[in-house]
Design a protein around this motif. Structure first.
Motif, PDB file in Angstrom:
ATOM      1  N   ALA A 311       0.826  -1.210   0.000  1.00 57.83           N
ATOM      2  CA  ALA A 311       0.000   0.000   0.000  1.00 57.83           C
ATOM      3  C   ALA A 311       0.860   1.258   0.000  1.00 57.83           C
ATOM      4  CB  ALA A 311      -0.912   0.004   1.228  1.00 57.83           C
ATOM      5  N   THR A 329       1.021   6.687   0.681  1.00 56.29           N
ATOM      6  CA  THR A 329       0.329   5.554   0.063  1.00 56.29           C
ATOM      7  C   THR A 329       0.488   5.642  -1.459  1.00 56.29           C
ATOM      8  OG1 THR A 329      -1.728   6.792  -0.086  1.00 56.29           O
ATOM      9  CG2 THR A 329      -1.428   5.423   1.880  1.00 56.29           C
ATOM     10  N   ARG A 330       0.400   4.510  -2.086  1.00 58.92           N
ATOM     11  CA  ARG A 330       0.507   4.490  -3.546  1.00 58.92           C
ATOM     12  C   ARG A 330      -0.658   5.263  -4.182  1.00 58.92           C
ATOM     13  NH1 ARG A 330       4.203   1.391  -5.863  1.00 58.92           N
ATOM     14  NH2 ARG A 330       5.289  -0.076  -4.512  1.00 58.92           N
ATOM     15  N   ARG A 331      -1.788   5.217  -3.492  1.00 56.35           N
ATOM     16  CA  ARG A 331      -2.932   5.938  -4.026  1.00 56.35           C
ATOM     17  C   ARG A 331      -2.654   7.441  -4.073  1.00 56.35           C
ATOM     18  NH1 ARG A 331      -8.731   5.166  -1.299  1.00 56.35           N
ATOM     19  NH2 ARG A 331      -8.092   6.946  -0.047  1.00 56.35           N
ATOM     20  N   SER A 332      -2.057   7.968  -2.991  1.00 57.95           N
ATOM     21  CA  SER A 332      -1.713   9.387  -2.971  1.00 57.95           C
ATOM     22  C   SER A 332      -0.712   9.717  -4.058  1.00 57.95           C
ATOM     23  CB  SER A 332      -1.116   9.777  -1.623  1.00 57.95           C
ATOM     24  OG  SER A 332      -1.967   9.378  -0.583  1.00 57.95           O
ATOM     25  N   ALA A 334      -0.358   8.302  -6.833  1.00 60.57           N
ATOM     26  CA  ALA A 334      -1.045   8.336  -8.127  1.00 60.57           C
ATOM     27  C   ALA A 334      -1.901   9.592  -8.246  1.00 60.57           C
ATOM     28  CB  ALA A 334      -1.906   7.084  -8.286  1.00 60.57           C
ATOM     29  N   ALA A 335      -2.628   9.933  -7.156  1.00 55.67           N
ATOM     30  CA  ALA A 335      -3.505  11.094  -7.194  1.00 55.67           C
ATOM     31  C   ALA A 335      -2.722  12.383  -7.432  1.00 55.67           C
ATOM     32  CB  ALA A 335      -4.293  11.178  -5.880  1.00 55.67           C
TER      33      ALA A 335
END
Lengths: 355, 223
Positions: A311, A329-332, A334-335
């Protein structure tokens, strides 16, 4: 002025394959998990483990090469074992004199200086069984230093101690680091100790060196912090520039900007070491205001690396020449569309002044 | 009351035990060191040979010593060639027999002490510039002190208490080979029970004191 060590050995279930050059001054930490071969390497350097076919040159002196093998007692080294191995049949003074006498005694002022450096004056006439773990380890260090070694080898000298005792000894180790001119090899599996003491870092894994270099560069390398786990982070060399008595804060400056830290009473102009853990750094695309975070540093993304949990990822930053690492986080990632050369603001939640 | 023959036997016994114990400490220490440190494949064999007197009947040991030291035995030939004469029925012969008989009682405690201290103190000494020989005398021996004390007490006491080997090897020559245990045997054979009581009672007290001394060793070892 270097230490060159080349050893290869193989035991059932363990092998060591090391070809290492490390600087002949400052503290070099041999870092790795238990079983990574760091202690074996240190023992081989001390001559306590005889590795056939090895080669060892310490600051120009050949200690081992082909048929030549200098036995341990002929090597001008100091060795501090994991558990303080004081001789129980001798007093503290007897222990200190044991090695000192064998190198021809030496002047009293050197003795006094070492005793003072480690703060063991009040212990001299005691028996060794009446010392605390921390005191024993300080006596062991003084005993090693009194032989006037040309290199000091320390095998996890704090590992057998509880946190309180560690905190008692670390200032003395920092003192040694600051005052001694001899090189030290320091075996440790604690990122905290490494951050506080080391100038250079050698990372070992399964008997192989997986990275070696200056501490600041090594800690910022995104392929290595994964091995530090939760403790991944960077260490910065900085200087106290001002103190704010109202809020008990001190401001330190480094090449990438300034940081507010808890005031520990150090005077303006004092050189300090500051540690910033990756998990305490968050990233923003703009300079955010209206937050409780008081330290924000601007930098450019240099790269993204893997972290222990899928993550998360580690983001390397260049803050005007000083490397920083953030765990997000990987999501951040990317975002925010993080990619190399992108300018970001690092919001630093925790900064530890470690010296 | 013990008569002059009894006193002579006591003196002889103490002399024998003292000389034997000193020789055992002198030669047993390097042997114990070797047994504690070696990785040689002969370690077990030598260890078993040293321990042999523990299980062998003293008469068997005495019998073979008598043969080997006798005029036709290898040791006998050697001592004759060296102009020393024959050892059986002499004080030196008794010392040699006691030496072999008490060997395990001295070697084993010292060997244990060397083994318990481990390699660490020796490694520490090496990092403090002490040569192996230096380390042996300044670290290994002082640390093995409790082992040496046990070894000396056991070696001495065991030599005082021997009977079978002495009888086989030394016979019963007053002032030369007649030790206390043999003297008691002679008294009993001659029905001189009161004499036997004096010496036997003394031996009981002696044995008790020895065991007490060994017991008092224990707390020292724990620290």
């Amino acid at each position: 002025m270097t230490i060159e060590a080349r050893f290869s050995l193989s035991w059932p279930g363990f092998s060591l394959e090391v070809d290492l050059q490390c600087p002949g001054k400052g503290v070099t930490a041999l870092f790795g998990r238990s079983g990574s071969g760091k202690t074996t390497l240190l023992r081989a350097i001390a001559g306590l483990e005889r590795v056939e076919g090895g080669r060892l040159v310490v600051n120009g002196e050949v200690w081992q090469e082909q048929q030549l093998f200098l036995p341990t007692h002929r090597r001008p080294l100091g060795y501090v074992f994991q558990e303080a191995s004081l001789f129980p049949h001798l007093s503290v003074r007897g222990n200190l004199e044991y090695g000192r006498r064998r190198v021809g005694g030496g002047d009293a002022s050197h003795f006094e200086a070492i005793i003072a450096l480690l703060g063991i004056e009040p212990l001299l006439e005691r028996g060794t069984e009446r010392l605390s773990g921390g005191e024993r380890q300080r006596v062991a260090m003084a005993r090693a230093l009194l032989t006037r070694p040309r290199i000091l080898l320390m095998d996890e000298p704090l590992a057998a101690l509880d946190q309180e005792r560690k905190n008692e000894i670390l200032p003395y180790l920092e003192q040694l680091h600051a005052e001694l001119s001899i090189p030290m090899l320091y075996v440790s599996h604690s990122p905290d100790e490494v951050a506080r003491l080391a100038d250079h870092l050698v990372v070992l894994e399964a008997g192989r060196v997986v990275g070696a270099g200056a501490l600041t560069e090594m800690l910022a390398r995104l392929d290595l912090p994964i091995r530090l786990g939760e403790e991944a982070g960077v260490v910065l060399e900085a200087r106290v520039v001002q103190r704010d008595p109202q809020w008990h804060l001190a401001q330190v400056a480094f090449s990438g900007g300034t940081l507010w830290v808890r005031d520990k009473g150090l005077p303006v102009g004092h050189a300090v070491r500051v540690r910033i853990l990756a998990r305490d750094v968050s990233l923003a695309l703009r300079c955010v205001t209206g937050t409780s975070i008081i330290n924000t540093v601007s930098g450019v993304v240099t790269g993204l690396g893997e972290d222990t949990h899928p993550a998360h990822c580690l983001v390397g930053l260049d803050a005007n020449g000083t490397p920083l690492v953030a765990r997000i986080t990987r999501r951040s990632a990317a975002a925010l569309k993080l990619e190399p050369h992108r300018r970001v603001w690092a919001q630093i939640k925790g900064v530890a002044l470690i010296t | 009351m013990p008569d002059s023959a009894d006193l002579a036997a006591i003196r002889l016994t103490l002399e024998l035990a003292t000389v034997t114990t000193l020789l055992l400490l002198l030669f047993g220490t390097p042997l114990a060191w070797w047994l504690a440190r070696t990785h040689s494949r002969w370690k077990r064999t030598v260890g078993a040979l040293v321990a042999l007197p523990l299980v062998l009947p003293p008469t068997v040991l005495g019998f073979y010593l008598l043969i080997t030291m006798g005029p036709e035995g290898p040791i006998g030939r050697l001592t004759q060639a060296l102009g020393l004469g024959l050892l059986p029925f002499t004080f030196p012969g008794l010392v040699l027999a006691s030496f072999l008989y008490s060997l395990p009682f001295v070697v084993q405690p010292i060997q244990n002490a060397f083994e318990t201290m481990g390699h660490r103190p020796l490694e520490v000494a090496a990092t403090l510039r002490a040569s192996p020989l230096d380390t042996f005398f300044t670290v290994a021996i002082p640390l093995a002190r409790p082992g040496f004390l046990s070894a000396a007490i056991l070696g001495f006491a065991h030599t005082v208490g021997e009977f079978g080997v002495v009888l086989m090897m030394g016979g019963n020559i007053p002032g030369v080979t007649r030790v206390v245990s043999v003297q008691i045997y002679s008294h009993v054979e001659a029905m001189e029970y009161s004499h036997a009581h004096w010496l036997s009672g003394g031996m009981v007290v002696f044995a008790f004191v020895v065991l007490l001394a060994l017991q008092s060793q224990r707390p020292a070892r724990r620290s």
